[in-house]
Enzyme design. Structure first.
Site, PDB file in Angstrom:
ATOM      1  CB  SER A   1      49.405  -6.365  -0.286  1.00 34.61           C
ATOM      2  OG  SER A   1      48.367  -7.071   0.398  1.00 34.61           O
TER       3      SER A   1
ATOM      4  CE  LYS B   1      48.508  -8.893  10.645  1.00 31.14           C
ATOM      5  NZ  LYS B   1      49.609  -9.868  10.615  1.00 31.14           N
TER       6      LYS B   1
ATOM      7  CB  CYS C   1      51.128 -16.710   8.617  1.00 29.49           C
ATOM      8  SG  CYS C   1      51.809 -15.127   8.089  1.00 29.49           S
TER       9      CYS C   1
ATOM     10  CE  LYS D   1      49.530  -6.123   7.681  1.00 28.31           C
ATOM     11  NZ  LYS D   1      50.399  -7.308   7.810  1.00 28.31           N
TER      12      LYS D   1
ATOM     13  CB  CYS E   1      54.345 -13.477  11.595  1.00 31.46           C
ATOM     14  SG  CYS E   1      52.625 -13.995  11.872  1.00 31.46           S
TER      15      CYS E   1
ATOM     16  NE  ARG F   1      45.698 -13.279   4.647  1.00 30.02           N
ATOM     17  CZ  ARG F   1      44.551 -13.272   5.298  1.00 30.02           C
ATOM     18  NH1 ARG F   1      43.485 -13.820   4.724  1.00 30.02           N
ATOM     19  NH2 ARG F   1      44.447 -12.732   6.481  1.00 30.02           N
TER      20      ARG F   1
ATOM     21  CD  GLU G   1      44.866  -6.386  21.017  1.00 33.63           C
ATOM     22  OE1 GLU G   1      46.074  -6.498  21.296  1.00 33.63           O
ATOM     23  OE2 GLU G   1      44.112  -7.363  20.856  1.00 33.63           O
TER      24      GLU G   1
ATOM     25  CB  CYS H   1      49.847 -15.851  13.044  1.00 34.49           C
ATOM     26  SG  CYS H   1      49.316 -15.036  11.526  1.00 34.49           S
TER      27      CYS H   1
END
Length: 326
Positions: free
Chosen positions: A274, A195, A122, A248, A120, A205, A233, A130
């Site tokens: 997280s 996602k 980001c 996710k 990614c 983050r 997707e 991203c």
């Protein structure tokens, strides 16, 4: 008394009986442990919002890899936090980038460990998105070019699995073509196929220094209210050549894990993210829950829902607890 009812409790009378009929098993083989590699030296810094999770400089990473291997965990996924960020995320595809250097080190120390690279931008862009920014919009097709360069550089560094998490349309097809053309036909893609634009990502983050500097990610990550879209997707990624499909986050989306499991025959991963981890840690620190019991219950639930593998920050603790139960 009437015998016209079922005595299900007959099969719950002892621990041994319950073990015999248990439908879902959990082991350290199921876990993928996320690691955060940073620039610098002698850094092992606990992330404030993620107790027990650390930033590691490369000179401190080996001790962590040794512990992971000794616990029987089979796989890690690497996230990099670079010192340099720019508009196009050039550190993401730098051959001497933090993820590339960390990958080479890990494969030197533990060649048997399945080392995945998060693909990614980001963490590497100064705007925190991203992909490439055109005006105030994340442009899809120009982002694919940079993601392919990143994936190929990660494979060249020795990554066993490429794990693209960007949610650009066509990212699996583009990366598969790029890997094949570069000679990496045997490197699988674990697609972040489903996602969601979730509030559960907050602590990550902080860890990855990847908060968007403007707007949000709702134009490319999915609406948490949608189920049928998840199947579209996933179907696209299967058609484009994904080897593993990921959902996710995990806890609030167990129904989606089951939908993906039931509709596709590829291995399914789930990311116990997280925010989910930090909620359990915070409640345990306050003495409100039994951390060991609730964590193992959660991870078992993710397996029962259809996860073949689980990315989780609980991996080391869970592996220790499972060893105690053997």
């Amino acid at each position: 008394m009437s015998a016209n009812f079922q005595r299900h409790r007959r099969l719950r009378t002892t621990a041994a009986m319950r073990n015999l009929i248990r439908e879902t098993s959990l082991s350290a083989n199921d876990f993928i442990y996320p690691l955060f590699a940073v620039e610098g030296e002698n850094i092992k810094h606990e992330i404030d919002s993620m107790p027990g999770v650390y930033h590691y400089s490369l000179d401190r990473l080996e001790e962590e890899i040794e512990e992971i291997v000794n616990l029987g965990i089979q796989s890690i996924i690497l996230f990099g936090v670079p010192n340099h960020k720019d508009e196009c995320g050039s550190a993401a595809f730098d051959e001497e980038g933090i993820v590339q250097r960390a990958t080479r080190k890990v494969k030197q120390w533990a060649p048997q460990l399945v080392t995945m690279a998060d693909t990614c931008l980001c963490q590497f862009t100064d705007h925190g998105h991203c992909g490439m920014i055109h005006g105030d919009y994340v442009d899809n097709d120009s982002s694919l070019e940079v993601l392919v360069k990143t994936a190929v550089s990660q494979a060249r560094a020795g990554a066993d699995v490429i794990a693209p998490s960007n949610m650009m349309d066509g990212f699996v097809a583009a990366i598969r073509e790029g890997l094949d053309e570069a000679g990496f036909i045997n490197v699988p893609i674990m697609s972040y196929a489903v996602k969601y634009a979730s509030q559960f990502y907050g602590p990550f983050r902080d860890a990855a220094h990847s908060t968007p500097q403007f707007g949000d990610r709702k134009t490319y990550q999915m609406d948490p209210a949608n189920r049928r879209e998840a199947l579209r997707e996933a179907a696209s990624d299967v058609e484009e050549g994904a080897d593993i499909l990921m959902v996710k986050p995990a806890m609030a989306f167990m129904d989606i894990i089951r939908e993906v499991r039931d509709n596709f025959d590829l291995p399914v991963a789930s990311y116990n993210v997280s925010g989910e981890y930090s909620m359990i840690k915070a409640a345990a620190q306050r003495g409100w829950i039994d951390e060991k019991a609730i964590t193992l219950e959660l991870l078992t639930g993710l397996k029962r829902a259809g996860s073949d593998m689980i990315l989780t920050y609980h991996a080391k603790d869970a592996a220790r607890w499972l060893q105690e139960l053997e």
